[in-house]
Design an enzyme around this catalytic site. Structure first.
Site, short mmCIF file in Angstrom:
data_model
loop_
_atom_site.label_atom_id
_atom_site.label_comp_id
_atom_site.label_asym_id
_atom_site.label_seq_id
_atom_site.Cartn_x
_atom_site.Cartn_y
_atom_site.Cartn_z
N ASP A 1 0.86 -1.18 0.00
CA ASP A 1 0.00 0.00 0.00
C ASP A 1 0.90 1.24 0.00
O ASP A 1 2.08 1.16 0.36
CB ASP A 1 -0.88 -0.04 1.26
N ASP B 1 -6.83 -2.75 3.45
CA ASP B 1 -5.79 -3.71 3.06
C ASP B 1 -6.04 -5.11 3.59
O ASP B 1 -5.41 -6.07 3.15
CB ASP B 1 -4.42 -3.24 3.59
#
Length: 841
Positions: free
Chosen positions: A317, A587
């Site tokens: 990320d 995530d």
């Protein structure tokens, strides 16, 4: 529960709130039970490899071999203790890192404004939202006054987004992200303004809750190393039983004593039971968890450590993982064309720009960009605002995205100062730029935006004390310049990315942020050489088409949580071993689906940490490289140990069968085999685990995901080495037997010759290098301790006659003693030849 004055809105009644709380349950995410040491111990014992280790110890105990059973139980106990201590420490740290997932909330009930625990918020409640609040539940805005929210927890966007009141056509629920939407989400933070919202979803029905429920549907793959080890143990166990049956048949048919034949078969079966395999796996992984904990990496599933060494793709990320998840002023531009970057302290020419940016922000900032303006003003030595008083503020409007503050200098009767900041086009509108100045201004703003910065214009004006206007359009603003803000990279990220590239690991960025921002951060981090794909493009592709294209993509922008999961799944389908890093709720599904999920410890959310196998305590992206290094070292050392195990059992089996086939004295009984295992087991579990990493460990590509741990070259090399040792020892045995040596002499020379051969196998397998100096001079303190233990034990046996009689040994002459090290050195030289490319594992 606290109460404040009445509100014009009625809200739910207390009875309605109680009824809905009973119906829907508390507004909180299901929390997994804390794993106590007892629960961890039960989980550890249920691990197949450790269960096999304990089972093998039980078999030896039933066979009456207490010494070997005790050795196995000690190793099992050590592994259990290390794992319990490590995982209990991990759980305690994770518990200390937990956020308050359900904060306190200000709601309206029975017309009164009251503050209640977040877990008591129910659907239909009216939430009063103010700057700095963490939103307790998903809600639809009824009123919004200059409201902005930080939704990076869900979207990955590091910049707050504007909100507006809902209209009749708006749906009650929607995806997070995007400007000028009426929805606010549980876990987000109000960075500016205030408002009133009606709760539409709580607990598991909120956006965060839906992601948590999707995690429950994902299954974690069984570690490949564990599956392979289980398979080879079964094969070797069958082989060992086969050899034991052969020994019984040979002994019984050739010598006629079937009871002795059964005892001999049991002894050989004991020597060939492959208990070393689970010993190696459990000890190596437990010690690996301890080693990487020293560099701030907590392991929630020990098998993930070895898998880290096999990673071919590292998905990461952007916000909070590569970057610090905080805004900083990065670049400045003046109308004169002068520019500055804030990597160094700017000169005085830029002080008015920095000062006005801070004065146009809230006096006590919460919005990340306003915090950045204040920090930049302080670092740039802009004049302090303590000598000023805020007179009036003008907020953002949909038709003019700018805000301004009017200030009076304390103790002065002079002109008032007005500072404004906002979207570049809005500031240009306030300043009334001429076409040439407008063109230069817009070009500078575009250049900053292309670098991935959030660009704001800053202007200033003055007015008389009685000239305060109701609208900032009434002031005569002059342009001070442009300010570029960005979320800076974490320290060490470019170095870590470069090390991944050297190690053949492809780094892929997956973010919910805009493409330009993602590309700018990727360039800064060193993630280059691949294509960019947006979330819309991902949505348009089938799973098969995505798996085909994914090998060329290094940046995914504007992605949703379910698309991150699709990307990870597509990479796995393409044959990659995927490590996924992240910190946000968005995530979590991808973290759980990846072969190795890596969560940030400090900034990471509870959901992300629970979905991961590894947690970075200090949020240090560079620690991932350290974990990969440990994983590769562990895998190398496991292969070395396995090759040794295959090799050392060949001469044991051969010397057990040879005397029976030739009608000569039996060399090994249960007591001699137990003594041999006291040498072999510590070597497997301790010496090879402590071996240093191979040279250029992080400059070689990842191993092929299809490569088996027990590859044909590895097994063949071990068998060839063991065969060489058997041929030499068998030749010595037959030579001495034909010359009339006693059974005790044959047994003693064969036993200590096998000890010498075992040490030669250890030296040969300590390194993959073909240089014999690596075998002899490679540093390993544990090996020195084990070697000293073996030497002391051998000297004790050979010098104390009562011990010799118990073990069936005898004293050796000087030439016989000199023969033992010669056997070892000769075998070592021959073993080094097996490291040629044909047999290299």
């Amino acid at each position: 529960m606290t109460q404040t004055p009445a509100s014009p809105h009625q809200g739910l009644s207390a009875a309605q709130a109680r009824e809905r709380l009973e119906r829907d349950g508390p507004n909180e995410l299901p929390r997994p039970d804390l794993r106590t040491p007892l629960r961890i111990a039960l989980d550890v014992v249920r691990e197949p490899m450790l269960a096999m280790l304990l089972g093998a110890g039980g078999v030896y105990l039933l066979l009456g071999d207490t010494a070997e059973a005790l050795i196995l139980m000690v190793f099992a106990g050590f592994s259990i203790a290390v794992t319990i201590v490590q995982e209990a420490r991990t759980e305690n740290v994770l518990e200390a890192l937990r956020d308050l997932s359900a904060p306190r909330a200000l709601v309206i009930r029975d017309g009164e404004t009251i503050r209640v625990p977040g877990r008591d918020v129910v659907e239909g409640d009216l939430l009063l939202l103010d700057q700095g609040d963490r939103i307790a539940a998903d809600a639809l805005l009824i009123e919004a006054r200059e409201l902005q929210a930080d939704e990076s927890l869900l979207t990955g966007e590091s910049v707050p987004v504007r909100k507006r009141p809902a209209m009749s056509a708006d749906a009650e629920q929607a995806e997070p992200g995007g400007e000028d939407r009426p929805h606010v989400f549980s876990g987000s933070i109000i960075t500016h303004g205030d408002g009133l919202a009606r709760v539409v979803a709580t607990g598991p029905r909120s956006r965060i809750g839906l992601i948590g429920r999707s995690l429950a549907a994902l299954e974690t793959e069984a570690p490949r190393l564990q599956l392979e080890t289980g398979r080879i143990v079964r094969i070797c166990a069958i082989g060992g039983i086969g050899v034991a049956v052969l020994v019984v048949l040979l002994y019984g048919s050739l010598r006629g004593g079937w009871l002795d034949a059964i005892l001999a078969g049991v002894a050989i079966g004991m020597s060939l039971l492959p208990e070393e395999f689970p010993v190696v796996l459990t000890i190596f992984l437990a010690m690996g968890a301890w080693r990487i904990a020293q560099v701030g990496v907590l392991t929630r599933r020990t098998a993930a450590i070895e898998t880290m060494g096999a990673a071919t793709v590292l998905c990461t990320d952007k916000t909070g993982t590569l970057t610090q998840n905080r805004m900083t002023v990065t670049a400045l531009w003046l109308p004169s064309g002068d520019t500055a970057t804030l990597t160094a302290r700017p000169d005085e020419r830029f002080s008015p720009l920095l000062e006005a940016g801070a004065l146009a922000s809230a006096p006590v900032p919460i919005d990340p960009m306003e915090v950045a303006f204040h920090e930049a003003a302080r670092n740039g030595s802009a004049p302090a605002r303590e000598d000023r008083t805020l007179v009036q503020s003008h907020g953002l409007r949909p038709e003019l995205l700018a805000m301004s503050n009017v200030w009076r200098t304390n103790g002065g009767e002079g002109l008032l100062e007005i500072a404004a900041k906002g979207a570049p086009e809005a500031i240009a509108n306030l300043c009334g730029l001429d076409p040439a100045a407008q063109a230069r201004y817009e070009a500078a703003a575009r250049a900053m935006a292309q670098e991935g910065m959030r660009v704001l214009g800053v202007a200033a004006a003055r007015t008389s004390p009685d000239g305060v206007a109701e609208d900032h359009l009434a002031y005569d603003f002059r342009l001070l310049g442009l300010v570029g803000l960005s979320d800076p990279l974490r320290a060490g990220v470019p170095q870590a990315v470069a090390q991944c590239a050297d190690a053949g690991i492809r780094v892929v960025m997956i973010t919910g942020d805009y493409a330009a921002t993602a590309q700018a951060i990727a360039r800064e981090a060193g993630i280059t050489g691949g294509d960019l794909m947006t979330g819309d493009e991902v949505a348009a592709l089938s799973d098969e088409a995505l798996a085909q294209r994914i090998g060329t993509v290094s940046i995914f922008a504007r992605t949703m949580p379910e698309q991150k999961l699709r990307i990870v799944t597509a990479l796995k389908a393409a044959g990659e071993i995927v490590a996924m890093t992240g910190d946000g709720v968005n995530d979590a599904p991808a973290l759980k689906a990846a072969h190795i999920g890596i969560a940030m410890g400090k900034r990471g959310t509870d959901v992300a940490r629970e979905a991961s196998a590894i947690v970075l305590v200090e949020d240090d992206f560079g620690a991932i490289v350290a974990a990969i290094r440990v994983g590769r070292r562990i895998y190398d050392n496991i292969r070395k140990a396995m090759s040794f195990i295959f090799g050392v059992h060949v001469p044991i089996a051969g010397l057990a069968v040879l005397p029976l086939a030739m009608g000569l004295p039996v060399v090994f009984g249960p007591i001699q085999i137990a003594l041999l295992e006291m040498i072999i087991d510590p070597v497997c579990a301790l010496v090879f685990e402590a071996e240093r990493e191979e040279r250029r460990l992080m400059q070689r590509p990842p191993r092929d995901p299809r490569e088996r741990l027990f590859s044909l070259p590895l097994v063949l090399r071990g068998i060839v080495q063991g065969g060489i040792a058997f041929v030499l020892l068998a030749g010595l045995y037959l030579l001495l037997a034909t010359r009339g040596a006693s059974a005790e002499t044959l047994r003693t020379l064969s036993f200590f010759g096998l000890v010498s051969a075992t040490l030669a196998l250890v030296l040969a397998n300590r390194s993959f290098s073909t240089a014999i100096t690596h075998a002899l001079l490679r540093g390993n303190r544990t090996f020195r301790y084990v070697l000293a233990f073996i030497a002391a034990g051998s000297a004790l046996i050979l010098m104390v006659p009562p011990i010799q009689r118990v073990l069936g040994f005898t004293s050796l002459s000087l030439w016989e003693l000199a023969l033992l090290p010669a056997i070892g050195l000769g075998l070592l030289a021959l073993f080094e030849l097996t490291k040629r490319p044909l047999l290299r594992p």
